[in-house]
Design a protein around this motif. Structure first.
Motif, mmCIF file in Angstrom:
data_model
loop_
_atom_site.group_PDB
_atom_site.id
_atom_site.type_symbol
_atom_site.label_atom_id
_atom_site.label_comp_id
_atom_site.label_asym_id
_atom_site.label_seq_id
_atom_site.Cartn_x
_atom_site.Cartn_y
_atom_site.Cartn_z
ATOM 1 N N SER A 100 -42.424 58.341 13.004
ATOM 2 C CA SER A 100 -43.735 58.135 12.392
ATOM 3 C C SER A 100 -44.604 59.384 12.510
ATOM 4 C CB SER A 100 -44.439 56.934 13.043
ATOM 5 O OG SER A 100 -44.755 57.203 14.393
ATOM 6 N N VAL A 101 -44.486 60.090 13.645
ATOM 7 C CA VAL A 101 -45.261 61.316 13.819
ATOM 8 C C VAL A 101 -44.788 62.387 12.843
ATOM 9 C CG1 VAL A 101 -45.765 63.219 15.399
ATOM 10 C CG2 VAL A 101 -45.858 60.870 16.224
ATOM 11 N N LEU A 102 -43.477 62.535 12.700
ATOM 12 C CA LEU A 102 -42.940 63.533 11.776
ATOM 13 C C LEU A 102 -43.364 63.246 10.341
ATOM 14 C CD1 LEU A 102 -39.334 64.003 13.201
ATOM 15 C CD2 LEU A 102 -41.224 65.640 13.277
ATOM 16 N N SER A 103 -43.480 61.972 9.997
ATOM 17 C CA SER A 103 -43.915 61.631 8.646
ATOM 18 C C SER A 103 -45.366 62.035 8.413
ATOM 19 C CB SER A 103 -43.736 60.133 8.391
ATOM 20 O OG SER A 103 -44.660 59.377 9.147
ATOM 21 N N ARG A 104 -46.153 62.073 9.496
ATOM 22 C CA ARG A 104 -47.555 62.459 9.356
ATOM 23 C C ARG A 104 -47.738 63.974 9.283
ATOM 24 N NH1 ARG A 104 -48.569 58.409 13.293
ATOM 25 N NH2 ARG A 104 -48.953 59.977 14.889
ATOM 26 N N LEU A 105 -46.730 64.723 9.725
ATOM 27 C CA LEU A 105 -46.862 66.176 9.702
ATOM 28 C C LEU A 105 -47.078 66.710 8.297
ATOM 29 C CD1 LEU A 105 -44.229 67.359 12.317
ATOM 30 C CD2 LEU A 105 -46.689 67.701 12.403
ATOM 31 N N SER A 106 -46.550 65.998 7.311
ATOM 32 C CA SER A 106 -46.731 66.416 5.919
ATOM 33 C C SER A 106 -47.767 65.563 5.199
ATOM 34 C CB SER A 106 -45.394 66.324 5.165
ATOM 35 O OG SER A 106 -44.897 64.997 5.221
ATOM 36 N N CYS A 141 -37.405 52.096 26.034
ATOM 37 C CA CYS A 141 -38.412 53.163 25.932
ATOM 38 C C CYS A 141 -37.926 54.285 25.017
ATOM 39 C CB CYS A 141 -38.719 53.723 27.325
ATOM 40 S SG CYS A 141 -39.633 52.615 28.411
ATOM 41 N N VAL A 142 -36.656 54.657 25.160
ATOM 42 C CA VAL A 142 -36.100 55.720 24.313
ATOM 43 C C VAL A 142 -36.123 55.297 22.844
ATOM 44 C CG1 VAL A 142 -33.996 56.988 23.734
ATOM 45 C CG2 VAL A 142 -34.687 56.725 26.129
ATOM 46 N N ALA A 143 -35.756 54.028 22.584
ATOM 47 C CA ALA A 143 -35.779 53.535 21.206
ATOM 48 C C ALA A 143 -37.199 53.573 20.635
ATOM 49 C CB ALA A 143 -35.226 52.114 21.145
ATOM 50 N N ALA A 144 -38.185 53.168 21.453
ATOM 51 C CA ALA A 144 -39.577 53.192 21.006
ATOM 52 C C ALA A 144 -40.038 54.625 20.757
ATOM 53 C CB ALA A 144 -40.473 52.523 22.048
ATOM 54 N N LEU A 145 -39.624 55.552 21.634
ATOM 55 C CA LEU A 145 -39.989 56.952 21.457
ATOM 56 C C LEU A 145 -39.371 57.522 20.183
ATOM 57 C CD1 LEU A 145 -39.599 58.202 25.138
ATOM 58 C CD2 LEU A 145 -41.749 57.947 23.877
ATOM 59 N N ARG A 173 -47.059 66.315 20.056
ATOM 60 C CA ARG A 173 -46.611 64.962 20.367
ATOM 61 C C ARG A 173 -45.102 64.858 20.283
ATOM 62 N NH1 ARG A 173 -50.895 61.470 16.763
ATOM 63 N NH2 ARG A 173 -52.582 61.338 18.278
ATOM 64 N N VAL A 174 -44.522 65.470 19.258
ATOM 65 C CA VAL A 174 -43.069 65.423 19.097
ATOM 66 C C VAL A 174 -42.389 66.072 20.300
ATOM 67 C CG1 VAL A 174 -41.122 66.288 17.734
ATOM 68 C CG2 VAL A 174 -43.133 65.332 16.586
ATOM 69 N N VAL A 175 -42.907 67.209 20.758
ATOM 70 C CA VAL A 175 -42.324 67.886 21.916
ATOM 71 C C VAL A 175 -42.358 66.976 23.144
ATOM 72 C CG1 VAL A 175 -42.613 69.802 23.544
ATOM 73 C CG2 VAL A 175 -42.852 70.200 21.092
ATOM 74 N N VAL A 176 -43.504 66.342 23.396
ATOM 75 C CA VAL A 176 -43.635 65.472 24.560
ATOM 76 C C VAL A 176 -42.715 64.259 24.445
ATOM 77 C CG1 VAL A 176 -45.209 63.948 25.824
ATOM 78 C CG2 VAL A 176 -45.990 66.205 25.067
ATOM 79 N N ILE A 177 -42.670 63.656 23.267
ATOM 80 C CA ILE A 177 -41.834 62.466 23.065
ATOM 81 C C ILE A 177 -40.360 62.795 23.309
ATOM 82 C CG2 ILE A 177 -40.987 60.832 21.337
ATOM 83 C CD1 ILE A 177 -43.818 61.064 20.038
ATOM 84 N N PRO A 187 -54.946 69.695 13.111
ATOM 85 C CA PRO A 187 -54.374 68.387 13.457
ATOM 86 C C PRO A 187 -52.856 68.359 13.449
ATOM 87 C CG PRO A 187 -55.333 68.355 11.253
ATOM 88 C CD PRO A 187 -55.754 69.643 11.884
ATOM 89 N N ARG A 188 -52.226 69.148 12.583
ATOM 90 C CA ARG A 188 -50.764 69.125 12.527
ATOM 91 C C ARG A 188 -50.140 69.727 13.782
ATOM 92 N NH1 ARG A 188 -49.779 70.729 6.134
ATOM 93 N NH2 ARG A 188 -50.681 68.805 5.283
ATOM 94 N N SER A 189 -50.840 70.658 14.415
ATOM 95 C CA SER A 189 -50.314 71.222 15.661
ATOM 96 C C SER A 189 -50.288 70.165 16.760
ATOM 97 C CB SER A 189 -51.150 72.427 16.103
ATOM 98 O OG SER A 189 -52.448 72.026 16.519
ATOM 99 N N VAL A 190 -51.249 69.239 16.712
ATOM 100 C CA VAL A 190 -51.270 68.150 17.690
ATOM 101 C C VAL A 190 -50.071 67.234 17.473
ATOM 102 C CG1 VAL A 190 -52.574 66.168 18.547
ATOM 103 C CG2 VAL A 190 -53.772 68.256 17.895
ATOM 104 N N GLU A 191 -49.765 66.944 16.203
ATOM 105 C CA GLU A 191 -48.600 66.114 15.906
ATOM 106 C C GLU A 191 -47.324 66.790 16.412
ATOM 107 O OE1 GLU A 191 -49.016 63.128 14.711
ATOM 108 O OE2 GLU A 191 -51.156 63.450 14.485
ATOM 109 N N ALA A 192 -47.230 68.103 16.232
ATOM 110 C CA ALA A 192 -46.056 68.829 16.718
ATOM 111 C C ALA A 192 -45.955 68.752 18.238
ATOM 112 C CB ALA A 192 -46.122 70.290 16.264
#
Length: 202
Positions: free
Chosen positions: A159-165, A149-153, A186-190, A179-184
């Protein structure tokens, strides 16, 4: 896992902030006539509240069994939605990611990820004579699954960080709601979920 004693509280506060922000988006989007992904915001709201309770005892809300059922249903819902949207690759992939994230949370609740009663490295240790309601520090059930699970996260975080830009969310009928705030978020939750798992097996 060795970590400052204040770190779980900080992570839980961040998760509650994510949940509050997602809830505000759900309420504000129609009023502001902005386009948002209600499924994503709803999942962030639930994951933020549930994840905070997994890391800090003071943030505990629903019983573990209730959260397990909620995220099992969520995983099934997102999986079905992904099948329906299979022709829309970006949306299908996003829905599959939501389904997988829900399953990670189900694993965390069923495997015994819980707030720590000890500081520092707790893997394989037990508290002495726990008081009623106190969490006992043990390694989680099926730690190999936890590492997967950690590896998948970690992969999903990249992939999420790549979408931020990257480009804004598809669609032109209404302007997207930050939309970029949502990606951020997601990173916090992951990262918080990965910390919750690793703190029990490292």
């Amino acid at each position: 896992m060795n970590a400052p004693a204040f770190l779980p509280a900080i992570i839980s506060v961040l998760l509650i902030f994510v949940a509050g922000y997602a809830g505000w988006r759900l309420l504000a989007a129609p009023t502001l006539d902005l386009r948002t992904d209600f499924e994503t915001d709803t999942l962030l709201l639930a994951a933020g509240v549930a994840g905070a309770g997994l890391i800090s005892n003071w943030a505990h809300t629903l019983p573990r069994a209730a959260w397990s059922v909620i995220f099992t249903v969520a995983a099934g819902y997102f999986a079905v939605r992904a099948v329906i949207a299979r022709a829309q690759v970006p949306r299908r992939n996003r829905l599959l990611a939501h389904a997988c994230g829900s399953l990670v949370l189900v694993y965390m609740f069923l495997a015994g990820v819980a707030p720590s009663t000890l500081h520092g490295s707790t893997a394989g240790e037990y508290t002495m004579a726990p008081m009623p309601g106190m969490y006992v520090d043990t390694t989680i059930t099926y730690p190999a699954i936890g590492l997967v699970c950690v590896a998948a996260l970690a992969f999903y975080t990249a992939s999420v960080l790549s979408r931020l830009s990257g480009a804004p969310v598809e669609g032109t009928e209404r302007r997207a709601f930050a939309p970029r705030s949502v990606e951020a978020c997601r990173v916090v939750v992951i990262l918080a979920l990965a910390y919750g798992i690793l703190s029990k097996i490292v």
